[in-house]
Design a protein around this motif. Sequence first.
Motif, short mmCIF file in Angstrom:
data_model
loop_
_atom_site.label_atom_id
_atom_site.label_comp_id
_atom_site.label_asym_id
_atom_site.label_seq_id
_atom_site.Cartn_x
_atom_site.Cartn_y
_atom_site.Cartn_z
N HIS A 128 0.81 -1.21 0.00
CA HIS A 128 0.00 0.00 0.00
C HIS A 128 0.85 1.27 0.00
CE1 HIS A 128 -3.67 -2.18 0.38
NE2 HIS A 128 -3.43 -2.63 1.60
N MET A 129 2.14 1.16 0.20
CA MET A 129 3.00 2.34 0.32
C MET A 129 3.40 2.84 -1.06
SD MET A 129 5.48 1.15 3.44
CE MET A 129 4.79 0.54 4.99
N PRO A 130 3.06 4.08 -1.40
CA PRO A 130 3.40 4.59 -2.73
C PRO A 130 4.90 4.77 -2.95
CG PRO A 130 2.38 6.30 -1.37
CD PRO A 130 2.23 5.02 -0.63
N ASP A 131 5.63 5.13 -1.91
CA ASP A 131 7.08 5.27 -2.01
C ASP A 131 7.70 4.38 -0.95
OD1 ASP A 131 9.72 5.96 -2.23
OD2 ASP A 131 9.38 8.14 -2.21
N ARG A 132 7.77 3.09 -1.27
CA ARG A 132 8.21 2.11 -0.28
C ARG A 132 9.63 2.37 0.20
NH1 ARG A 132 4.75 -1.31 -3.39
NH2 ARG A 132 6.33 -1.73 -4.97
N ARG A 133 10.51 2.71 -0.70
CA ARG A 133 11.92 2.87 -0.34
C ARG A 133 12.10 4.00 0.68
NH1 ARG A 133 17.15 2.22 -2.60
NH2 ARG A 133 18.56 2.88 -0.94
N ALA A 134 11.56 5.17 0.40
CA ALA A 134 11.72 6.30 1.32
C ALA A 134 11.03 6.02 2.65
CB ALA A 134 11.16 7.57 0.69
N THR A 135 9.85 5.42 2.58
CA THR A 135 9.12 5.12 3.82
C THR A 135 9.88 4.13 4.67
OG1 THR A 135 7.00 5.55 2.73
CG2 THR A 135 6.94 4.29 4.78
N PHE A 136 10.38 3.07 4.05
CA PHE A 136 11.10 2.08 4.84
C PHE A 136 12.40 2.64 5.41
CE2 PHE A 136 13.81 -1.49 5.80
CZ PHE A 136 12.95 -2.26 6.55
N ASP A 137 13.09 3.46 4.63
CA ASP A 137 14.30 4.09 5.16
C ASP A 137 13.99 4.85 6.44
OD1 ASP A 137 15.84 3.10 3.12
OD2 ASP A 137 16.02 4.99 2.03
N GLY A 138 12.87 5.58 6.43
CA GLY A 138 12.48 6.34 7.61
C GLY A 138 12.12 5.45 8.78
N LEU A 139 11.41 4.36 8.52
CA LEU A 139 11.04 3.44 9.59
C LEU A 139 12.26 2.75 10.18
CD1 LEU A 139 7.84 1.75 8.09
CD2 LEU A 139 7.95 3.59 9.79
N ALA A 140 13.22 2.40 9.31
CA ALA A 140 14.45 1.76 9.80
C ALA A 140 15.20 2.69 10.75
CB ALA A 140 15.34 1.37 8.63
N GLY A 141 15.06 3.99 10.52
CA GLY A 141 15.71 4.96 11.39
C GLY A 141 15.10 5.05 12.78
N LEU A 142 13.95 4.41 12.98
CA LEU A 142 13.29 4.40 14.29
C LEU A 142 13.73 3.22 15.16
CD1 LEU A 142 9.62 5.24 13.19
CD2 LEU A 142 11.36 6.84 14.02
N LEU A 143 14.55 2.34 14.58
CA LEU A 143 14.94 1.13 15.31
C LEU A 143 16.06 1.39 16.31
CD1 LEU A 143 14.95 -1.43 12.36
CD2 LEU A 143 13.29 -1.33 14.23
#
Length: 254
Positions: A122-137
């Motif tokens: 469902h994510m239109p820009d998966r790469r950018a979104t996942f990069d941001g989520l990975a930064g929350l780990l």
Amino acid sequence: MDRTVEHYERIAATYNEHWTYNPDYVRGFSHAITDALRLTASDAIADIGCGTGLYTRRLYEDVRPTRPILCVDPVRAMLDQIPASPGLQPLLAEAEDLASGRVALPDGGPLDAILLKESIHHMPDRRATFDGLAGLLSGHGRVLIVMLPKSIQHPLFAEAHERFEQLQPDPTEIADMVAAAGLRSSVSYRTFHAAVERERYVHMLESRYMSVLGEFSEDELRAGIDQFRHSYRDTPLLRFDDHFAFVKGWVPAR
């Protein structure tokens, strides 16, 4: 309103009915998630795209974390189905909101474990979104992306299978995306056995239980269901294997 949000707003009230007919399926799936993420009671956990919290509730029962599991979803009607519980903390937001910092983690973070179950497509820009989520780990953070493969064995009608294969990302591409975000990555596959009465499954199709069914007009869906009824006219109980890719990422040891 976003098309995906509109779809889930429409089916929210009946969503759980599509899966609770087989509590062993949900329970087994939740155990598999707990095992893959190696969840512990001390983990700060977020289920992003949690929907009604059907699986999140069982994760809480399995792990009993000392902090509530963050239940993130952009559809208020889905979050409204989550029962009030000190172990579950609903948050109305999209994955992109957390990834970009538009919405902050309630306790400031970081997160030890992130679950993305059947939401990555469902994510239109998966790469950018996942990069941001990975930064929350955190320094020992893990993420699990649970997704269907490109081809599925669900007893859908032919055009629904074709549309699904057009829209669904490949798990290996998602694993590459995880690695590109600086995480170690792996892909494994789990199989869950499903058995559904044919008429119940017709109701599930009518309710557009899979988001791909939201791609069809009322007339197209009706024609597809007629095709389904003809194909399975001699099969009162549908049995099929539900295959899932478990794409895991974890912060490399320093």
